[in-house]
Motif scaffolding. Structure first.
Motif, PDB file in Angstrom:
ATOM      1  N   GLN A   4      11.948  -2.144  -1.055  1.00  0.00           N
ATOM      2  CA  GLN A   4      12.363  -1.607   0.240  1.00  0.00           C
ATOM      3  C   GLN A   4      11.320  -0.646   0.803  1.00  0.00           C
ATOM      4  O   GLN A   4      11.579   0.067   1.767  1.00  0.00           O
ATOM      5  CB  GLN A   4      13.707  -0.876   0.100  1.00  0.00           C
ATOM      6  N   ILE A   5      10.144  -0.631   0.205  1.00  0.00           N
ATOM      7  CA  ILE A   5       9.085   0.270   0.641  1.00  0.00           C
ATOM      8  C   ILE A   5       7.849  -0.548   1.015  1.00  0.00           C
ATOM      9  O   ILE A   5       7.447  -1.454   0.281  1.00  0.00           O
ATOM     10  CB  ILE A   5       8.714   1.266  -0.476  1.00  0.00           C
ATOM     11  N   ALA A   6       7.278  -0.241   2.172  1.00  0.00           N
ATOM     12  CA  ALA A   6       6.001  -0.833   2.568  1.00  0.00           C
ATOM     13  C   ALA A   6       5.065   0.299   2.966  1.00  0.00           C
ATOM     14  O   ALA A   6       5.504   1.377   3.373  1.00  0.00           O
ATOM     15  CB  ALA A   6       6.183  -1.812   3.721  1.00  0.00           C
ATOM     16  N   ILE A   7       3.797   0.032   2.852  1.00  0.00           N
ATOM     17  CA  ILE A   7       2.802   1.016   3.276  1.00  0.00           C
ATOM     18  C   ILE A   7       2.371   0.697   4.695  1.00  0.00           C
ATOM     19  O   ILE A   7       2.124  -0.463   5.042  1.00  0.00           O
ATOM     20  CB  ILE A   7       1.590   0.988   2.325  1.00  0.00           C
ATOM     21  N   GLY A   8       2.307   1.721   5.519  1.00  0.00           N
ATOM     22  CA  GLY A   8       1.751   1.594   6.851  1.00  0.00           C
ATOM     23  C   GLY A   8       0.419   2.320   6.902  1.00  0.00           C
ATOM     24  O   GLY A   8       0.278   3.413   6.329  1.00  0.00           O
ATOM     25  N   VAL A   9      -0.558   1.701   7.559  1.00  0.00           N
ATOM     26  CA  VAL A   9      -1.899   2.275   7.636  1.00  0.00           C
ATOM     27  C   VAL A   9      -2.342   2.319   9.090  1.00  0.00           C
ATOM     28  O   VAL A   9      -2.283   1.305   9.799  1.00  0.00           O
ATOM     29  CB  VAL A   9      -2.906   1.435   6.818  1.00  0.00           C
ATOM     30  N   ASP A  10      -2.751   3.488   9.545  1.00  0.00           N
ATOM     31  CA  ASP A  10      -3.273   3.649  10.896  1.00  0.00           C
ATOM     32  C   ASP A  10      -4.792   3.778  10.815  1.00  0.00           C
ATOM     33  O   ASP A  10      -5.309   4.755  10.269  1.00  0.00           O
ATOM     34  CB  ASP A  10      -2.655   4.886  11.560  1.00  0.00           C
ATOM     35  N   VAL A  11      -5.495   2.779  11.326  1.00  0.00           N
ATOM     36  CA  VAL A  11      -6.953   2.753  11.260  1.00  0.00           C
ATOM     37  C   VAL A  11      -7.530   3.309  12.562  1.00  0.00           C
ATOM     38  O   VAL A  11      -7.323   2.734  13.634  1.00  0.00           O
ATOM     39  CB  VAL A  11      -7.478   1.319  11.034  1.00  0.00           C
ATOM     40  N   GLY A  12      -8.227   4.422  12.456  1.00  0.00           N
ATOM     41  CA  GLY A  12      -8.893   5.009  13.610  1.00  0.00           C
ATOM     42  C   GLY A  12     -10.392   4.837  13.505  1.00  0.00           C
ATOM     43  O   GLY A  12     -10.913   4.308  12.513  1.00  0.00           O
ATOM     44  N   GLY A  13     -11.094   5.290  14.526  1.00  0.00           N
ATOM     45  CA  GLY A  13     -12.544   5.159  14.522  1.00  0.00           C
ATOM     46  C   GLY A  13     -13.234   6.092  13.548  1.00  0.00           C
ATOM     47  O   GLY A  13     -14.303   5.789  13.033  1.00  0.00           O
ATOM     48  N   SER A  14     -12.612   7.236  13.262  1.00  0.00           N
ATOM     49  CA  SER A  14     -13.264   8.229  12.405  1.00  0.00           C
ATOM     50  C   SER A  14     -12.443   8.592  11.169  1.00  0.00           C
ATOM     51  O   SER A  14     -12.930   9.287  10.290  1.00  0.00           O
ATOM     52  CB  SER A  14     -13.537   9.505  13.205  1.00  0.00           C
ATOM     53  N   HIS A  15     -11.192   8.145  11.119  1.00  0.00           N
ATOM     54  CA  HIS A  15     -10.396   8.419   9.929  1.00  0.00           C
ATOM     55  C   HIS A  15      -9.296   7.372   9.791  1.00  0.00           C
ATOM     56  O   HIS A  15      -9.019   6.615  10.720  1.00  0.00           O
ATOM     57  CB  HIS A  15      -9.793   9.832   9.988  1.00  0.00           C
ATOM     58  N   ILE A  16      -8.709   7.335   8.615  1.00  0.00           N
ATOM     59  CA  ILE A  16      -7.617   6.415   8.330  1.00  0.00           C
ATOM     60  C   ILE A  16      -6.484   7.216   7.704  1.00  0.00           C
ATOM     61  O   ILE A  16      -6.735   8.171   6.956  1.00  0.00           O
ATOM     62  CB  ILE A  16      -8.088   5.287   7.386  1.00  0.00           C
ATOM     63  N   THR A  17      -5.244   6.868   8.040  1.00  0.00           N
ATOM     64  CA  THR A  17      -4.082   7.532   7.441  1.00  0.00           C
ATOM     65  C   THR A  17      -3.143   6.478   6.884  1.00  0.00           C
ATOM     66  O   THR A  17      -2.870   5.461   7.535  1.00  0.00           O
ATOM     67  CB  THR A  17      -3.342   8.402   8.471  1.00  0.00           C
ATOM     68  N   SER A  18      -2.671   6.716   5.686  1.00  0.00           N
ATOM     69  CA  SER A  18      -1.804   5.785   4.978  1.00  0.00           C
ATOM     70  C   SER A  18      -0.548   6.515   4.526  1.00  0.00           C
ATOM     71  O   SER A  18      -0.610   7.680   4.122  1.00  0.00           O
ATOM     72  CB  SER A  18      -2.581   5.232   3.769  1.00  0.00           C
ATOM     73  N   ALA A  19       0.598   5.831   4.582  1.00  0.00           N
ATOM     74  CA  ALA A  19       1.851   6.435   4.109  1.00  0.00           C
ATOM     75  C   ALA A  19       2.830   5.339   3.727  1.00  0.00           C
ATOM     76  O   ALA A  19       2.752   4.210   4.226  1.00  0.00           O
ATOM     77  CB  ALA A  19       2.465   7.338   5.179  1.00  0.00           C
TER      78      ALA A  19
END
Length: 309
Positions: A4-19
């Motif tokens: 019931q858990i998935a990882i979401g990743v936001d890819v930006g031009g200068s950084h990446i955030t994962s949760a």
């Protein structure tokens, strides 16, 4: 529980955030959010290693070493169906990933035995996220715009992004549509604000924040023009889609109190009573939206609608 858990990743031009995201409540798991700085001019291997600095920390925090399902909110040009990056020199970022299959290459750097990757445009993922968690979740028809280095957008109907519907523009996006002497991305982005401020004041600034903080007649003129232009451009799309609410995100949206009054006024003159929200979710919305790709019912609705560019 991990299914019931998935990882979401936001890819930006200068950084990446994962949760890690709970797919039943669409809440981000505590202590699972990690960011890493990225040099988007680096080699393919270095970029992927750096992306996985954040991703692997999230995998460890959520105990997903056996199987990790990972949704990416990533800017275009990108083939969202196949996961092949299409960044070229004109994009000025991630050129070393051009024609690289992310599903084939990235799992080599991911610390999980079984990896499943899915992809969504970053503005669309933001739209899905705010339609799931924000004020817009009570609205059927939502237009989402992200205002920053570029002009992102999404049209959401009952929580599902619209790409091929008759009431949305081609590919369900606005950035490439003609406006004035160019396309809308030329006018609703940081670079327009910087250049317009320079034209008026002969002062060169680095970003929108400096223009907002100037709080002069000239700086207010820039934002008023921005709001007026946006209304002129958006009104036909808002009318055709019959949007109930426009949700804004991105760095320029932080100065919304300076351009939103003009935008609202012009929409009202056109007979539109559209509501507005400046989303407080920021990159969390894109993370939630990309993780939602692993909700089976949602995936079945969107998998055949994913744009290939």
């Amino acid at each position: 529980m991990t299914d019931q858990i998935a990882i979401g990743v936001d890819v930006g031009g200068s950084h990446i955030t994962s949760a890690a995201v709970n797919l039943r409540t669409f809440e981000i798991l505590q202590n699972s959010s990690f960011s890493a700085k990225i040099n988007n001019k680096a080699s393919k291997e270095i970029i992927m290693q750096d992306w996985c600095i954040a991703i692997n920390k999230t995998i460890e925090s959520a105990s997903l070493q056996n199987r990790a399902t990972i949704g990416f909110a990533i800017p275009g040009p990108f083939n969202y169906k196949t996961g092949v990056a299409l960044f070229e020199g004109d994009n000025d970022k991630y050129e070393s990933l051009y024609n690289v299959s992310i599903p084939q290459e990235l799992p080599k750097f991911i610390n999980s035995e079984q990896v499943d990757l899915r992809f969504l445009n970053d503005a669309t993922a933001f739209g899905v996220g705010v339609s799931t968690q924000g004020k817009a979740k009570n609205c059927k028809k939502v237009i989402v715009v992200t205002l920053g280095t570029g002009f992102g957008s999404a049209f959401i109907n009952n929580g599902v992004p619209q790409v091929n519907s008759d009431d949305v523009p081609k590919d369900g996006c606005l950035w490439d549509k003609p406006y004035k002497s160019g396309i809308s991305d030329d006018y609703f982005s940081t670079r327009w604000c910087i250049e317009r401020y320079y034209e008026i004041t002969s002062k060169r600034v680095k970003g929108v924040k400096e223009i907002a903080e100037a709080n002069t007649e000239e700086s207010r003129a820039v934002f008023n023009e921005f709001g007026s232009n946006m209304a002129e451009f958006m009104i036909p799309f808002v009318k055709k889609f019959q949007a109930e609410i426009i949700v804004m995100g991105g760095n320029i949206s932080k100065a919304s109190d300076l351009f939103l009054p003009m935008l609202k006024s012009e929409l009202q003159k056109a007979g539109l009573q559209t509501a507005f929200e400046i989303s407080p979710l920021l990159e969390d919305a894109a993370i939630i939206g990309s993780a939602k790709l692993f909700v089976p019912d949602f995936w079945n609705l969107v998998k055949n609608e994913l744009p290939e560019l």
